[in-house]
Design an enzyme around this catalytic site. Structure first.
Site, PDB file in Angstrom:
ATOM      1  N   VAL A  50       0.836  -1.203   0.000  1.00 56.38           N
ATOM      2  CA  VAL A  50       0.000   0.000   0.000  1.00 56.38           C
ATOM      3  C   VAL A  50       0.873   1.257   0.000  1.00 56.38           C
ATOM      4  CG1 VAL A  50      -1.778   1.289   1.262  1.00 56.38           C
ATOM      5  CG2 VAL A  50      -1.885  -1.211   1.171  1.00 56.38           C
ATOM      6  N   CYS A  51       1.960   1.223   0.760  1.00 55.68           N
ATOM      7  CA  CYS A  51       2.806   2.409   0.943  1.00 55.68           C
ATOM      8  C   CYS A  51       3.275   3.064  -0.358  1.00 55.68           C
ATOM      9  CB  CYS A  51       3.998   2.071   1.834  1.00 55.68           C
ATOM     10  SG  CYS A  51       3.537   1.429   3.453  1.00 55.68           S
ATOM     11  N   PRO A  52       3.750   2.301  -1.352  1.00 54.17           N
ATOM     12  CA  PRO A  52       4.225   2.983  -2.560  1.00 54.17           C
ATOM     13  C   PRO A  52       3.111   3.697  -3.316  1.00 54.17           C
ATOM     14  CG  PRO A  52       4.279   0.596  -2.866  1.00 54.17           C
ATOM     15  CD  PRO A  52       3.978   0.853  -1.416  1.00 54.17           C
TER      16      PRO A  52
END
EC number: 1.11.1.26
Length: 180
Positions: A50-52
């Site tokens: 999710v972070c990128p």
């Protein structure tokens, strides 16, 4: 957790930016304001899923934030070398050209009150900080739900009007004017 009206801790934190050279102990003084707004957003871990999507989303709006005298600052509890390796491994992350705080000591995340006690990583927290280093907006998501960077931009626009803004207000729309 720090919230609206609290001051951003004036810590000097390790930071990594770009992919031209290995990290060499660069720091960012969060106590300096330079007359700019700050958009500080934490993600839990590098090399995740999710972070990128969030980092790229914020990076795509970097110029829009800059047009509003706001600087983007990303952060996680990873090291500067892990940040560097992740950026080198992904062209979209390499293009997200703003500083990434390497808060592996967790000092800033602890001061902000955003550490997940079980995972030992930061929640997905976003802080909009005014030019006087006062927090004006906070959102916090759990570890598995991404944010909407366009919503952060919309809230910044509303805060910068210093007026009453109705629900779902966007730049250019009417502001609320109380009857005299």
């Amino acid at each position: 957790m720090l919230t609206v009206g609290d001051k951003l801790p004036g810590l000097s934190v390790p930071v990594q930016q770009g992919v031209a050279a290995l990290p060499a102990g660069e720091t960012l003084d969060l106590g300096k304001t330079d007359g700019k707004w700050k958009i500080l957003f934490y993600w839990p871990k590098d090399f995740t899923f999710v972070c990128p999507t969030e980092i790229v989303g914020y990076g795509e709006l970097k110029n829009d934030f800059a047009d509003r005298d706001a600087v983007l600052i990303g952060a996680s509890t990873d090291t500067s070398h892990v940040h560097f390796a992740w950026r080198k491994s992904d062209e979209q992350l390499a293009n997200a050209d703003f500083p990434w705080i390497a808060d592996n000591s967790k000092k800033l995340a602890e001061a902000l009150g955003i550490l997940d006690p079980e995972e030992g990583v930061a929640y997905r927290a976003t802080f909009i900080i005014d030019p006087d280093n006062v927090i004006q907006h906070v959102t916090v998501n759990g570890l598995n739900v991404g944010r909407n960077p366009a919503e952060t931009l919309r809230v910044l626009d509303a805060l910068q009007t210093n007026e009453l803004c109705p629900c779902n207000w966007s730049e250019g729309e009417d502001l609320l004017r109380p009857a005299a």
